[in-house]
Design a protein around this motif. Structure first.
Motif, PDB file in Angstrom:
ATOM      1  N   PRO A 102      -3.813 -19.231   5.825  1.00 21.26           N
ATOM      2  CA  PRO A 102      -4.760 -19.080   4.204  1.00 21.26           C
ATOM      3  C   PRO A 102      -5.396 -18.275   4.107  1.00 21.26           C
ATOM      4  O   PRO A 102      -5.227 -17.592   3.054  1.00 21.26           O
ATOM      5  CB  PRO A 102      -6.416 -20.386   4.919  1.00 21.26           C
ATOM      6  N   GLU A 103      -5.982 -16.606   5.157  1.00 18.19           N
ATOM      7  CA  GLU A 103      -6.320 -15.869   5.400  1.00 18.19           C
ATOM      8  C   GLU A 103      -5.256 -14.360   4.816  1.00 18.19           C
ATOM      9  O   GLU A 103      -4.790 -13.146   4.661  1.00 18.19           O
ATOM     10  CB  GLU A 103      -6.823 -14.876   6.330  1.00 18.19           C
ATOM     11  N   LEU A 104      -3.582 -15.169   4.653  1.00 11.98           N
ATOM     12  CA  LEU A 104      -2.158 -14.331   4.330  1.00 11.98           C
ATOM     13  C   LEU A 104      -2.292 -12.883   2.776  1.00 11.98           C
ATOM     14  O   LEU A 104      -3.136 -13.852   1.912  1.00 11.98           O
ATOM     15  CB  LEU A 104      -1.437 -14.548   5.201  1.00 11.98           C
ATOM     16  N   PRO A 105      -1.793 -11.669   3.065  1.00  6.19           N
ATOM     17  CA  PRO A 105      -1.830 -11.518   1.796  1.00  6.19           C
ATOM     18  C   PRO A 105      -0.831 -11.760   0.984  1.00  6.19           C
ATOM     19  O   PRO A 105      -0.183 -12.478   1.424  1.00  6.19           O
ATOM     20  CB  PRO A 105      -1.584  -9.908   2.028  1.00  6.19           C
ATOM     21  N   ASN A 106      -0.186 -11.367  -0.100  1.00  8.30           N
ATOM     22  CA  ASN A 106       0.661 -12.152  -0.834  1.00  8.30           C
ATOM     23  C   ASN A 106       2.136 -11.285  -0.844  1.00  8.30           C
ATOM     24  O   ASN A 106       3.169 -12.069  -0.988  1.00  8.30           O
ATOM     25  CB  ASN A 106       0.538 -11.632  -2.916  1.00  8.30           C
ATOM     26  N   ALA A 155       8.132 -12.602  -0.936  1.00  7.40           N
ATOM     27  CA  ALA A 155       6.046 -13.121  -0.987  1.00  7.40           C
ATOM     28  C   ALA A 155       6.048 -14.422   0.089  1.00  7.40           C
ATOM     29  O   ALA A 155       6.997 -15.391   0.320  1.00  7.40           O
ATOM     30  CB  ALA A 155       7.067 -14.102  -2.572  1.00  7.40           C
ATOM     31  N   THR A 156       4.368 -14.455   0.370  1.00  7.50           N
ATOM     32  CA  THR A 156       3.949 -15.310   0.863  1.00  7.50           C
ATOM     33  C   THR A 156       4.516 -16.566   0.451  1.00  7.50           C
ATOM     34  O   THR A 156       2.886 -16.711  -0.601  1.00  7.50           O
ATOM     35  CB  THR A 156       2.736 -14.760   1.159  1.00  7.50           C
ATOM     36  N   THR A 157       4.469 -17.076   1.363  1.00  3.60           N
ATOM     37  CA  THR A 157       5.050 -19.145   0.519  1.00  3.60           C
ATOM     38  C   THR A 157       5.056 -19.385   2.321  1.00  3.60           C
ATOM     39  O   THR A 157       4.968 -18.674   3.364  1.00  3.60           O
ATOM     40  CB  THR A 157       6.180 -18.947   0.211  1.00  3.60           C
ATOM     41  N   SER A 210       6.125 -12.951  14.545  1.00  9.21           N
ATOM     42  CA  SER A 210       5.471 -13.220  13.655  1.00  9.21           C
ATOM     43  C   SER A 210       3.506 -13.045  13.190  1.00  9.21           C
ATOM     44  O   SER A 210       3.209 -12.409  12.299  1.00  9.21           O
ATOM     45  CB  SER A 210       5.080 -14.689  14.124  1.00  9.21           C
ATOM     46  N   ALA A 211       3.555 -12.567  14.758  1.00  7.00           N
ATOM     47  CA  ALA A 211       2.109 -11.463  14.711  1.00  7.00           C
ATOM     48  C   ALA A 211       2.239 -10.380  13.841  1.00  7.00           C
ATOM     49  O   ALA A 211       1.154 -10.307  13.415  1.00  7.00           O
ATOM     50  CB  ALA A 211       1.262 -11.307  16.306  1.00  7.00           C
ATOM     51  N   MET A 212       3.542  -9.584  14.150  1.00  8.59           N
ATOM     52  CA  MET A 212       3.606  -8.420  13.291  1.00  8.59           C
ATOM     53  C   MET A 212       3.251  -8.621  11.840  1.00  8.59           C
ATOM     54  O   MET A 212       2.586  -7.564  11.092  1.00  8.59           O
ATOM     55  CB  MET A 212       4.364  -7.297  14.296  1.00  8.59           C
ATOM     56  N   MET A 213       4.564  -9.626  11.276  1.00 11.86           N
ATOM     57  CA  MET A 213       4.409  -9.709   9.903  1.00 11.86           C
ATOM     58  C   MET A 213       2.676  -9.846   9.458  1.00 11.86           C
ATOM     59  O   MET A 213       2.659  -9.463   8.526  1.00 11.86           O
ATOM     60  CB  MET A 213       5.110 -11.097  10.050  1.00 11.86           C
ATOM     61  N   TRP A 214       2.393 -11.432  10.107  1.00 12.51           N
ATOM     62  CA  TRP A 214       1.189 -12.187   9.955  1.00 12.51           C
ATOM     63  C   TRP A 214      -0.199 -10.602   9.686  1.00 12.51           C
ATOM     64  O   TRP A 214      -1.035 -10.810   9.034  1.00 12.51           O
ATOM     65  CB  TRP A 214       0.661 -12.453  10.939  1.00 12.51           C
TER      66      TRP A 214
END
Length: 367
Positions: A159-163, A181-183, A253-257
């Protein structure tokens, strides 16, 4: 640039070391030098030693020259592509030298009549069906646990991820980051990859446990006991490798998020699990891991393993036998197993994987 040059040089030297060691009986079946089946009594014949010396005498300078050229051109062009091309050239050179040795030993075997007056046969360990090596289900827990942690962390982070999300990838100039794009599909892409890794490892272990046993007709009891021990070690090692790969994907994943693009952190996240995974994959095949298996339990059978060169292609690297029901068979080059490329079940499985891969690509492109 300096880091890229050092990495490229290390990769080339590592490849050279692997190719140099490949003909060793410790890394390939003892009675199949350069992918050619020979009687056990000929495994250390002068012809075999001669081809090993020739192969290595040409491989060493090729590795040195390509490493030097890669360093020089890499410094001049500031491109990581140079190292990749040099690695491909080294692989090609090793393949040509291997094929040359394979052909020379095939001629020596045929002209010398190495199998004349020998009783050929095959040996099977039927106890692998009546008392098989079981799936080590406790070792399935670690990759599933890492997967569960990743999915839970992703659910809280989503829910808090950027676009826009960024994922690292290799490029001619080094490591680059690609924007997505964040999906749901992009945010959980590496979590889904963990699921794929876990299922793949479990499926691979299940297939390996049912693979054709590597039993030597001249020493069936000792080789069967050694194979059973190595099979159990391999099953645990593969699941351990799956857990390590899932740890790597969790780190990515942690680095991406979090949007972290630290090169040093990326090297640790990818490098440490990768090195441990390689060590885990190699361990079951080390001599110390197999020591004592079946020692002193053999009888003299008077047989040698059947000469089956006709079913092996590409210098002993590809097995093609439509009449063989086995999907996995022991390798001739390297240790472990390879697939029967003519097996109908294998071909059907490949078709299913291709269809699923194409469908996943379409979903990601549309998402």
């Amino acid at each position: 640039m300096l880091v890229s040059l050092l990495v490229n040089s290390a990769v080339l030297l590592l490849l050279g070391a692997v190719f140099y060691a490949a003909p060793s009986p410790r890394l390939s079946p003892h009675a199949v030098p350069f992918g050619v089946r020979v009687p056990p009594g000929r495994a250390e014949a002068p012809e075999v030693h001669r081809e090993r010396r020739r192969y290595r005498a040409l491989l060493l300078p090729a590795t040195a020259v390509l490493t030097a050229v890669s360093l020089g051109l890499g410094a001049l062009t500031d491109s990581a592509l140079v190292g990749s091309v040099a690695a491909l050239v080294l692989c090609g050179a090793a393949a040509v030298l291997w094929l040359r040795a394979h052909q020379a030993l095939t001629r020596a075997k045929e002209e010398g009549g190495w199998y004349e007056e020998l009783r050929q046969g095959i040996a099977m360990d039927t106890s692998l069906r009546t008392d098989p090596v079981r799936m080590p289900w406790l070792w399935v827990v670690p990759p599933l646990l890492v997967l569960a942690v990743s999915a839970t962390a992703g659910a809280f982070a989503y829910p808090e991820l950027p676009n826009t999300l960024w994922l690292p990838e290799r490029s001619p100039s080094g490591t680059a980051y690609r924007a997505f794009a964040t999906t749901f599909w992009s945010a959980f892409s590496l979590v889904l990859a963990q699921l794929a890794v876990t299922l793949t490892m479990v499926g691979t272990v299940a297939a390996v446990l049912r693979a054709r046993a590597d039993v030597d007709a001249s020493r069936p009891r000792a080789s069967a006991a050694e194979y059973r021990r190595r099979l159990a070690l391999t099953a645990r090692a593969l699941l351990g490798v799956g857990a390590l790969l899932n740890v790597m994907l969790l780190g990515l994943s942690a680095m991406m998020w979090t949007g972290n693009r630290s090169g040093a952190l990326l090297a640790v996240v990818v490098g440490v699990p990768a090195l441990l995974a390689v060590a885990g994959a190699v361990y079951p095949f080390l001599p110390m891991a197999r020591a004592g298996a079946g020692a002193g339990e053999d009888e003299a059978t008077g047989l040698v393993t059947r000469d089956d060169d006709r079913f092996w292609r590409a210098a002993g690297t590809l097995y093609v036998n439509a009449d063989d029901p086995a999907v996995l068979v022991p390798k001739r080059v390297g240790l472990g197993w390879t697939v029967n490329l003519a097996n109908r079940r294998f071909l059907a499985g490949c078709a299913v994987v291709l269809v699923l891969g194409a469908a996943a690509g379409v979903v990601l492109a549309l998402g």
